[in-house]
Design a protein around this motif. Sequence first.
Motif, mmCIF file in Angstrom:
data_model
loop_
_atom_site.group_PDB
_atom_site.id
_atom_site.type_symbol
_atom_site.label_atom_id
_atom_site.label_comp_id
_atom_site.label_asym_id
_atom_site.label_seq_id
_atom_site.Cartn_x
_atom_site.Cartn_y
_atom_site.Cartn_z
ATOM 1 N N THR A 174 0.817 -1.221 0.000
ATOM 2 C CA THR A 174 0.000 0.000 0.000
ATOM 3 C C THR A 174 0.854 1.276 0.000
ATOM 4 O OG1 THR A 174 -0.096 -0.272 2.375
ATOM 5 C CG2 THR A 174 -2.061 -0.933 1.137
ATOM 6 N N ALA A 175 2.152 1.130 0.203
ATOM 7 C CA ALA A 175 3.014 2.313 0.251
ATOM 8 C C ALA A 175 3.780 2.517 -1.051
ATOM 9 C CB ALA A 175 4.011 2.184 1.406
ATOM 10 N N LYS A 176 3.592 1.606 -2.000
ATOM 11 C CA LYS A 176 4.346 1.708 -3.267
ATOM 12 C C LYS A 176 3.972 3.001 -4.007
ATOM 13 C CE LYS A 176 6.166 -2.732 -4.347
ATOM 14 N NZ LYS A 176 5.992 -3.352 -3.042
ATOM 15 N N GLY A 177 4.982 3.775 -4.341
ATOM 16 C CA GLY A 177 4.770 5.009 -5.088
ATOM 17 C C GLY A 177 4.288 6.183 -4.249
ATOM 18 N N VAL A 178 4.121 5.970 -2.948
ATOM 19 C CA VAL A 178 3.666 7.079 -2.078
ATOM 20 C C VAL A 178 4.892 7.873 -1.614
ATOM 21 C CG1 VAL A 178 2.481 7.691 0.063
ATOM 22 C CG2 VAL A 178 1.695 5.720 -1.284
ATOM 23 N N PRO A 179 4.975 9.155 -1.978
ATOM 24 C CA PRO A 179 6.143 9.930 -1.555
ATOM 25 C C PRO A 179 6.144 10.198 -0.053
ATOM 26 C CG PRO A 179 4.604 11.313 -2.791
ATOM 27 C CD PRO A 179 4.052 9.929 -2.824
ATOM 28 N N VAL A 180 7.316 10.083 0.538
ATOM 29 C CA VAL A 180 7.481 10.381 1.966
ATOM 30 C C VAL A 180 8.348 11.630 2.099
ATOM 31 C CG1 VAL A 180 8.302 9.555 4.200
ATOM 32 C CG2 VAL A 180 7.333 7.937 2.548
ATOM 33 N N ILE A 181 7.843 12.592 2.852
ATOM 34 C CA ILE A 181 8.557 13.841 3.093
ATOM 35 C C ILE A 181 8.976 13.855 4.555
ATOM 36 C CG2 ILE A 181 8.451 16.370 2.913
ATOM 37 C CD1 ILE A 181 7.672 14.935 0.307
ATOM 38 N N MET A 182 10.246 14.035 4.822
ATOM 39 C CA MET A 182 10.702 14.102 6.204
ATOM 40 C C MET A 182 10.596 15.547 6.690
ATOM 41 S SD MET A 182 11.254 10.963 6.336
ATOM 42 C CE MET A 182 11.806 10.724 8.018
ATOM 43 N N ILE A 183 10.086 15.701 7.903
ATOM 44 C CA ILE A 183 9.975 17.030 8.521
ATOM 45 C C ILE A 183 10.665 16.961 9.877
ATOM 46 C CG2 ILE A 183 8.424 18.853 9.290
ATOM 47 C CD1 ILE A 183 6.209 17.595 7.743
ATOM 48 N N THR A 184 11.642 17.809 10.094
ATOM 49 C CA THR A 184 12.353 17.709 11.361
ATOM 50 C C THR A 184 13.078 18.994 11.719
ATOM 51 O OG1 THR A 184 13.954 16.377 12.578
ATOM 52 C CG2 THR A 184 14.424 16.783 10.263
ATOM 53 N N VAL A 223 19.987 14.807 6.262
ATOM 54 C CA VAL A 223 19.328 14.967 4.963
ATOM 55 C C VAL A 223 19.737 13.827 4.039
ATOM 56 C CG1 VAL A 223 19.162 16.416 2.901
ATOM 57 C CG2 VAL A 223 19.157 17.480 5.154
ATOM 58 N N VAL A 224 21.038 13.587 3.957
ATOM 59 C CA VAL A 224 21.550 12.528 3.079
ATOM 60 C C VAL A 224 21.013 11.166 3.519
ATOM 61 C CG1 VAL A 224 23.659 11.309 2.371
ATOM 62 C CG2 VAL A 224 23.619 13.813 2.425
ATOM 63 N N GLU A 225 21.001 10.929 4.829
ATOM 64 C CA GLU A 225 20.530 9.641 5.359
ATOM 65 C C GLU A 225 19.058 9.422 4.996
ATOM 66 O OE1 GLU A 225 21.280 9.285 9.546
ATOM 67 O OE2 GLU A 225 20.833 7.143 9.577
ATOM 68 N N ALA A 226 18.265 10.470 5.143
ATOM 69 C CA ALA A 226 16.833 10.342 4.837
ATOM 70 C C ALA A 226 16.597 10.147 3.341
ATOM 71 C CB ALA A 226 16.084 11.583 5.329
ATOM 72 N N GLY A 261 15.118 6.746 1.079
ATOM 73 C CA GLY A 261 13.931 6.755 0.225
ATOM 74 C C GLY A 261 13.038 7.975 0.339
ATOM 75 N N ALA A 262 13.372 8.913 1.208
ATOM 76 C CA ALA A 262 12.540 10.122 1.308
ATOM 77 C C ALA A 262 12.640 10.913 0.005
ATOM 78 C CB ALA A 262 13.006 10.985 2.474
ATOM 79 N N LYS A 263 11.522 11.526 -0.379
ATOM 80 C CA LYS A 263 11.506 12.291 -1.631
ATOM 81 C C LYS A 263 11.892 13.742 -1.422
ATOM 82 C CE LYS A 263 10.208 9.048 -4.415
ATOM 83 N NZ LYS A 263 11.240 8.481 -5.303
ATOM 84 N N ALA A 264 11.754 14.223 -0.205
ATOM 85 C CA ALA A 264 12.130 15.614 0.092
ATOM 86 C C ALA A 264 12.306 15.752 1.598
ATOM 87 C CB ALA A 264 11.070 16.587 -0.414
ATOM 88 N N TYR A 265 12.777 16.902 2.007
ATOM 89 C CA TYR A 265 13.147 17.131 3.382
ATOM 90 C C TYR A 265 12.749 18.556 3.749
ATOM 91 C CZ TYR A 265 16.385 16.561 7.341
ATOM 92 O OH TYR A 265 16.953 16.434 8.579
ATOM 93 N N LEU A 266 11.905 18.703 4.749
ATOM 94 C CA LEU A 266 11.474 20.031 5.181
ATOM 95 C C LEU A 266 11.962 20.285 6.602
ATOM 96 C CD1 LEU A 266 7.727 19.914 4.049
ATOM 97 C CD2 LEU A 266 9.654 20.904 2.798
ATOM 98 N N ARG A 267 12.358 21.528 6.848
ATOM 99 C CA ARG A 267 12.825 21.861 8.186
ATOM 100 C C ARG A 267 11.725 22.602 8.939
ATOM 101 N NH1 ARG A 267 15.382 25.625 11.116
ATOM 102 N NH2 ARG A 267 16.849 24.821 12.641
ATOM 103 N N LYS A 268 11.510 22.206 10.190
ATOM 104 C CA LYS A 268 10.553 22.911 11.044
ATOM 105 C C LYS A 268 11.149 24.251 11.454
ATOM 106 C CE LYS A 268 8.862 18.719 13.337
ATOM 107 N NZ LYS A 268 8.838 18.031 14.637
ATOM 108 N N VAL A 291 7.291 20.205 -2.051
ATOM 109 C CA VAL A 291 6.207 19.214 -1.985
ATOM 110 C C VAL A 291 5.290 19.287 -3.203
ATOM 111 C CG1 VAL A 291 4.223 18.420 -0.632
ATOM 112 C CG2 VAL A 291 6.259 19.284 0.542
ATOM 113 N N THR A 292 4.887 20.475 -3.572
ATOM 114 C CA THR A 292 3.929 20.631 -4.679
ATOM 115 C C THR A 292 4.376 19.901 -5.942
ATOM 116 O OG1 THR A 292 3.315 22.750 -3.702
ATOM 117 C CG2 THR A 292 2.545 22.331 -5.931
ATOM 118 N N PRO A 293 5.659 19.967 -6.335
ATOM 119 C CA PRO A 293 6.067 19.235 -7.551
ATOM 120 C C PRO A 293 5.846 17.717 -7.464
ATOM 121 C CG PRO A 293 7.751 20.828 -6.910
ATOM 122 C CD PRO A 293 6.770 20.776 -5.796
#
Lengths: 128, 172
Positions: A77-87, A95-98, A102-109, A120-122
């Motif tokens: 059920t997770a195939k093709g679902v993008p994961v965005i890390m927020i931290t 960032v590199v580790e995430a 497999g993370a698709k992007a990385y957002l900073r709080k 995220v939008t793209p």
Amino acid sequence: MKKLKIRIVDGSAVMRKIVERALGQAGLDLGEVLEAGNGAQVLVEVQKGSSDIIFSDINMPVMDGLGFLKSLPGFETAKGVPVIMITTEGSQARVVEALTAGAKAYLRKPLTPEQVNERVTPLLVGVS
Amino acid sequence: MTAMTNSAAAKRVPLDPAWKSVLDCASIEDFEMMASARLTAYVPAAVQPGAEPVSQTQSGVTAIVGLAGALCGMITIRCPSATSIKLASKMAGDEAAKDPNIVGDAMGELCNMVAGNFKAKVTSLADHCMLSVPTVISGDNYVMQVAEPGESLTVALSFDDSPIWISLITQS
């Protein structure tokens, strides 16, 4: 336009609400918002159904975001679902580790609409 | 907390007094962004002659995020209970802020954000210092003791005329 079904994974209930609010402020058309408090909780939920995108913190109790990310490929059920890390962890090493895991992007709080729109939008072009 | 590499863990960075302004800046930024709370410098009321000395015990809420790696210690945020409820209300809404767990959660996240922002602003710490998940203590007349205390620095800020103390405490 299809409303987005999203998952927000963060040990803090307050932060989950703030993330949801920030995503809405950035213009994402949110539909169902599913919440989980750690990686183990969200894996149980992922087994039950898919979502359009997953936002996950890294520092969490029980199972952290990187552990969750590494476990995710085992779920159909997770195939093709993008994961965005927020931290809050903005270090290059995390960032590199995430991204390697497999993370698709990385957002900073704290999230800003600019960050969401840029990273995220793209990833949602084919979804909505 | 994620394990550090040996090289990162070995290179300890001493506390720099100049970090006080960095901590001040990080705190003001994060309270504004997370809680729409504008912090200003705290000016304590003048102590009257003959007044009781300030107690070393603490009351209210103290949020703690541990630091490991290049800098070992913690960042803490301490404020009166009423202030913590106001901040939680701004972050999660009035109804949610009636729940003490939500108040603690909000204070922990504020501390987490300040710690993350602070270390991101200090080049020597950014990639070499890890944060723990937050811990929050609340109540009356408690004393916080630190194992192997080293140096510390504290910024005193004010929100709605109420003090908020943000501290960096290192371990020797």
